[in-house]
Scaffold this motif. Structure first.
Motif, short mmCIF file in Angstrom:
data_model
loop_
_atom_site.label_atom_id
_atom_site.label_comp_id
_atom_site.label_asym_id
_atom_site.label_seq_id
_atom_site.Cartn_x
_atom_site.Cartn_y
_atom_site.Cartn_z
N ARG A 68 2.00 -0.71 4.34
CA ARG A 68 2.61 -0.44 3.73
C ARG A 68 4.12 -0.31 3.89
O ARG A 68 5.14 0.69 2.87
CB ARG A 68 2.18 1.43 4.62
N CYS A 69 4.17 -1.67 4.95
CA CYS A 69 5.89 -2.20 4.78
C CYS A 69 6.13 -1.95 3.58
O CYS A 69 5.52 -2.99 3.16
CB CYS A 69 5.52 -2.80 6.22
N VAL A 97 5.92 3.85 8.16
CA VAL A 97 4.64 3.31 9.17
C VAL A 97 4.37 3.20 10.33
O VAL A 97 5.08 3.06 10.63
CB VAL A 97 5.57 1.48 7.69
N LYS A 153 -0.40 7.20 7.64
CA LYS A 153 -0.13 6.61 7.89
C LYS A 153 -2.06 6.36 8.05
O LYS A 153 -2.52 7.27 8.18
CB LYS A 153 0.03 6.03 9.79
N ARG A 174 9.55 3.77 4.61
CA ARG A 174 8.81 5.67 3.85
C ARG A 174 8.53 5.74 4.62
O ARG A 174 8.35 7.17 3.74
CB ARG A 174 7.56 4.19 4.16
N ASN A 225 0.73 -1.28 -0.09
CA ASN A 225 0.16 0.01 -0.36
C ASN A 225 0.96 1.36 0.11
O ASN A 225 1.47 1.46 0.70
CB ASN A 225 -0.51 0.22 1.59
N MET A 226 0.81 2.10 -1.13
CA MET A 226 2.02 2.92 -1.03
C MET A 226 1.45 4.20 -0.78
O MET A 226 1.39 6.12 -0.70
CB MET A 226 2.30 3.56 -2.51
N SER A 227 0.42 4.26 0.26
CA SER A 227 -0.71 5.42 1.06
C SER A 227 1.07 6.37 1.54
O SER A 227 1.77 5.50 2.11
CB SER A 227 -1.31 5.38 1.38
N GLU A 278 -4.36 -2.32 6.80
CA GLU A 278 -4.32 -1.49 5.95
C GLU A 278 -3.37 -1.09 6.25
O GLU A 278 -2.46 -0.61 4.89
CB GLU A 278 -5.60 -0.92 5.17
N GLU A 279 -2.59 -0.74 7.95
CA GLU A 279 -1.47 -0.01 7.65
C GLU A 279 -0.05 -0.51 7.33
O GLU A 279 1.37 -0.28 6.09
CB GLU A 279 -1.80 0.00 9.13
#
Length: 464
Positions: A41-42, A112, A8, A105, A3-5, A37-38
């Motif tokens: 991001r890792c 993250v 956080k 990130r 997930n490249m949001s 979802e979070e």
């Protein structure tokens, strides 16, 4: 595909105007969906820079991957391989200066939310599972741990997992140390701390309360009772004062006393609980660290109309976590920066009625590397306050030092240890946490407890 949001996943919180009137927890935690979802991001970096920032060496990418896959129980097991207090660390660790500071990130976007995920996993486990009964082979060797704060609890848990017969000696009537008396309920619910302590009891750790070591029993007497090694993790509970006129007036508290009355003695529930705490209309908290923020936010919740943080440097130098400063501002705490008290003014019958302050400006850097505050001439003024809380740091209690021959300490009271082991000048006696370093963070104290547990294990294997 991660997930490249850039940001956080937000964690729900109580609204500021609601939470500054209650002691319920501010942050409400992730749902399973938010956590997954979070976790996505890792980037699962091969060299794992975040792990190097964790004083207790939590295998962060591994547990986050398990969260992303919805394997929450296995994620808990992974965290607790090295961290016995995850629900606490997920709430009060300064992740922004440790693991999250090294997150890849975070170079271009937000790192993250490692702390938020750790908290989610621990909370999920508390709500959905029970600790497994570990098959620990007991060795019958007795070890004493003095103090039940984060250093003591960590040391005790690690030694119990190694098979030692561990007893914690706690001076208060309730175990938990600073986790119970220092950090307010709205940042760290006490029921949750108790759960973590219960998990240690489940491992076989015994806890004896109301045991002021150095007074009820000496270290020598503990050795005579058969304890083959001793860990001292008694924290830093001796408050510092400024030494200005008026500090003995009614209405002046040390942050230690103020927060202990509220957190440990439940003064915010008076008269349901027997300990009161007096807070007037206007409150000044002197200091800029996390303890100062806790005291200010607690005073606001107890009904003070105006609560001031009085700090002699600028906002840039505030030592408190950014999150705590942000929350304090949201809740209406007023920051009087570059301001320093010179005198507390009292009424004829001995109560606080004001505080004389001077304005400061920043000069050249001092030995700490921070710019030295310098008084502005002619800037004296009086702040109208009824209560003053001094939150400028604590030192270790001198009781054990004064009753133990051969235990070397610094001039300021901290116990001198070998950094790599926590070994003191007295054979078989180890120390760690705030009693060694002065007031620091929960996770650093836990790291010291873990280091000492390993060193005690090696020492006992060699000597017994």
């Amino acid at each position: 595909m991660p997930n490249m949001s850039p940001k956080k996943v937000n964690m729900p919180e109580q609204e500021p105007d609601i939470r500054n009137k209650n002691f319920l927890e501010v942050a409400l935690g992730y749902t399973p969906e938010m956590a997954q979802e979070e976790a996505q991001r890792c980037l699962q970096c091969k060299n794992k820079p975040c792990v190097a920032g964790c004083p207790v060496n939590v295998q962060i990418p591994e547990f986050i991957e398990l969260v992303a896959n919805g394997q929450f129980e296995k994620a808990y097991e992974k965290i607790t391989e090295t961290n016995s207090l995850p629900a606490i660390c997920g709430r009060v660790c300064p992740q922004e200066t440790q693991c999250e500071k090294l997150c890849i990130r975070g170079i271009k976007n937000e790192p993250v939310g490692i702390g938020r995920l750790e908290r989610f996993v621990a909370d999920w486990f508390i709500q959905n599972s029970k600790p497994n009964s570990k098959d620990i082979q007991k060795n019958g060797i007795k070890v004493a741990v003095i103090g039940s704060g984060p250093a003591g609890l960590t040391c005790a848990g690690d030694l119990a997992n190694m098979g030692y017969d561990v007893t914690i000696f706690e001076a208060f009537h309730t175990p938990g140390g600073v986790l119970m008396y220092g950090i307010p309920e709205f940042r760290l619910p006490k029921a949750l701390v108790q759960k973590e302590i219960d998990n240690l009891k489940h491992l076989g750790v015994k806890i004896r309360t109301n045991m002021v070591i150095g007074k009820v029993l000496s270290l020598e007497e503990l050795e005579q009772e058969g304890y083959k090694a001793i860990f001292i993790g008694t924290g830093a509970g001796l408050p510092n004062f400024m030494g200005i006129p008026g500090e003995n007036l009614n209405g002046v508290y040390s942050s230690n006393e103020f927060l202990t009355r509220i957190n440990l003695m439940k003064a915010y529930l008076f008269p349901q609980y027997g300990t009161p705490v007096k807070v007037g209309k206007n409150v000044a908290v002197v200091g800029g660290g996390n303890v100062a923020m806790d005291a200010a936010r607690s005073a606001k919740r107890l009904g003070a109309e105006n609560v001031y943080i009085i700090y002699r440097r600028s906002e840039k130098e505030l030592p408190a976590r950014l999150e705590e400063i942000h929350h304090a501002k949201e809740e209406g705490i007023i920051f009087k920066l570059l301001t320093n008290p010179t005198k507390i003014i009292g009424t004829d019958d001995g109560w606080v009625k004001g505080m004389e302050c001077v304005e400061m400006e920043l000069g050249e850097p001092d030995s700490s590397g921070r710019r030295r505050p310098v008084v502005k001439k002619g800037s004296e003024h009086v702040v109208d306050v009824n209560t003053v809380i001094i939150a400028i740091g604590q030192s270790p209690n001198p009781l054990i030092k004064s009753t133990t021959k051969g235990l070397d300490t610094h001039d300021w009271g901290g116990i001198i240890v070998e950094e790599a082991t926590g070994a003191t000048s007295k054979e078989g006696v180890y120390a760690g946490g705030d009693t060694v370093t002065g007031a620091a963070t929960v996770i650093l104290a836990m790291g010291a407890g873990k280091t000492a547990a390993n060193a005690i294990d090696e020492y006992l294997k060699k000597t017994l």
